[in-house]
Design an enzyme around this catalytic site. Sequence first.
Site, PDB file in Angstrom:
ATOM      1  N   MET A   1       0.836  -1.321   0.117  1.00 10.66           N
ATOM      2  CA  MET A   1      -0.022  -0.251  -0.020  1.00 10.66           C
ATOM      3  C   MET A   1       0.871   1.250  -0.077  1.00 10.66           C
ATOM      4  O   MET A   1       1.987   1.127   0.580  1.00 10.66           O
ATOM      5  CB  MET A   1      -0.821  -0.085   1.166  1.00 10.66           C
ATOM      6  CG  MET A   1      -2.029   1.074   1.041  1.00 10.66           C
ATOM      7  SD  MET A   1      -2.973   0.918   2.612  1.00 10.66           S
ATOM      8  CE  MET A   1      -1.857   2.067   3.665  1.00 10.66           C
ATOM      9  N   GLY A   4       2.803   2.661  -4.760  1.00  8.33           N
ATOM     10  CA  GLY A   4       2.452   3.183  -6.334  1.00  8.33           C
ATOM     11  C   GLY A   4       2.309   1.929  -7.254  1.00  8.33           C
ATOM     12  O   GLY A   4       2.369   2.103  -8.587  1.00  8.33           O
ATOM     13  N   ASP A  76      -4.245  -5.907 -11.565  1.00  7.80           N
ATOM     14  CA  ASP A  76      -4.212  -5.050 -10.225  1.00  7.80           C
ATOM     15  C   ASP A  76      -4.909  -5.877  -9.218  1.00  7.80           C
ATOM     16  O   ASP A  76      -5.870  -6.664  -9.495  1.00  7.80           O
ATOM     17  CB  ASP A  76      -4.742  -3.419 -10.514  1.00  7.80           C
ATOM     18  CG  ASP A  76      -4.089  -2.645  -9.482  1.00  7.80           C
ATOM     19  OD1 ASP A  76      -3.053  -3.090  -8.817  1.00  7.80           O
ATOM     20  OD2 ASP A  76      -4.612  -1.765  -9.100  1.00  7.80           O
ATOM     21  N   GLU A  77      -4.753  -5.523  -8.150  1.00  7.22           N
ATOM     22  CA  GLU A  77      -5.281  -6.293  -6.873  1.00  7.22           C
ATOM     23  C   GLU A  77      -4.971  -7.963  -7.170  1.00  7.22           C
ATOM     24  O   GLU A  77      -5.801  -8.651  -6.827  1.00  7.22           O
ATOM     25  CB  GLU A  77      -6.307  -5.951  -6.753  1.00  7.22           C
ATOM     26  CG  GLU A  77      -6.668  -4.498  -6.546  1.00  7.22           C
ATOM     27  CD  GLU A  77      -6.019  -3.743  -5.434  1.00  7.22           C
ATOM     28  OE1 GLU A  77      -5.338  -4.494  -4.602  1.00  7.22           O
ATOM     29  OE2 GLU A  77      -6.170  -2.383  -5.378  1.00  7.22           O
ATOM     30  N   ALA A  78      -3.746  -8.515  -7.604  1.00  6.63           N
ATOM     31  CA  ALA A  78      -3.426  -9.735  -7.854  1.00  6.63           C
ATOM     32  C   ALA A  78      -3.634 -10.571  -6.672  1.00  6.63           C
ATOM     33  O   ALA A  78      -3.663 -11.666  -6.810  1.00  6.63           O
ATOM     34  CB  ALA A  78      -2.107  -9.721  -8.730  1.00  6.63           C
ATOM     35  N   GLN A  79      -3.318  -9.999  -5.577  1.00  5.71           N
ATOM     36  CA  GLN A  79      -3.552 -11.074  -4.477  1.00  5.71           C
ATOM     37  C   GLN A  79      -4.644 -11.642  -4.185  1.00  5.71           C
ATOM     38  O   GLN A  79      -4.828 -12.515  -3.442  1.00  5.71           O
ATOM     39  CB  GLN A  79      -3.067 -10.150  -3.172  1.00  5.71           C
ATOM     40  CG  GLN A  79      -4.175  -8.906  -2.683  1.00  5.71           C
ATOM     41  CD  GLN A  79      -3.997  -7.735  -3.402  1.00  5.71           C
ATOM     42  OE1 GLN A  79      -3.208  -7.386  -4.352  1.00  5.71           O
ATOM     43  NE2 GLN A  79      -4.821  -6.670  -2.906  1.00  5.71           N
ATOM     44  N   TYR A 183      -6.144   0.890   6.130  1.00  5.16           N
ATOM     45  CA  TYR A 183      -4.918   0.545   6.226  1.00  5.16           C
ATOM     46  C   TYR A 183      -3.779   1.395   6.541  1.00  5.16           C
ATOM     47  O   TYR A 183      -3.456   2.534   5.842  1.00  5.16           O
ATOM     48  CB  TYR A 183      -4.724  -0.383   5.132  1.00  5.16           C
ATOM     49  CG  TYR A 183      -5.552  -1.591   4.955  1.00  5.16           C
ATOM     50  CD1 TYR A 183      -5.479  -2.869   5.568  1.00  5.16           C
ATOM     51  CD2 TYR A 183      -6.727  -1.481   4.252  1.00  5.16           C
ATOM     52  CE1 TYR A 183      -6.265  -3.912   5.734  1.00  5.16           C
ATOM     53  CE2 TYR A 183      -7.696  -2.616   4.224  1.00  5.16           C
ATOM     54  CZ  TYR A 183      -7.683  -3.767   4.965  1.00  5.16           C
ATOM     55  OH  TYR A 183      -8.514  -4.763   4.723  1.00  5.16           O
TER      56      TYR A 183
END
Length: 209
Positions: A1, A4, A76-79, A183
């Site tokens: 977080m 970038g 994006d946000e591949a987690q 967060y």
Amino acid sequence: MDCGKSTLALQVDHNQSRQGRSGLLLTQGDRSVRPQITSRVGLAHDAVEVDDHTDLLLLVRSRWADGTRVDYLIVDEAQFLTPAQVDQLAELVDASHVDVYAFGLTTDFRTRLFPGTQRLLEVADDVQRIQVEVLCWCGAPGLLNARVVDGQLVRQGATVVVADTAPTPVPEADHTPGPEVHYQVLCRRHHVLGQLGPGAAGPGQLELP
């Protein structure tokens, strides 16, 4: 977080498209709660929202069937991907020569690997830490994301809670304010100690580093 990653994802898409390549942007759980990739510096681009049930192979092949080229994927946000979806991305790379650029967090607020991240680390051709330096409030490198609910660091709860700095939306029928969830990036020491910095509320918080 704050490292970038979404900005870099959009920059990669920009650089690829400038060379005449056609890409597909994917996301889930974006901070905007919309089908787009957004960054904290104000950049945004429309994207395809996926979920745990999305077959990424079928998604790309359906575009091909419609006559749409897909030379690369920006994820994006591949987690938040499932391990099976990561394997689907690997198959697109190996069998169909689609370039895949995945951007995401390594660990959750409990410092545990996301299942999607774990599988990405296992099969990715190249893994790079984003070079934008993120700092804890004490000035040390920020390595871990802490979940803060109403000013308190929490260590239990659902693995995925999408939040930024805004209070949780309240259903119209319920006038009770929802908890404020955000967060905060911390160094390992202050994550273990649960210290959010000078002036932070709650027991166990220090006023000084």
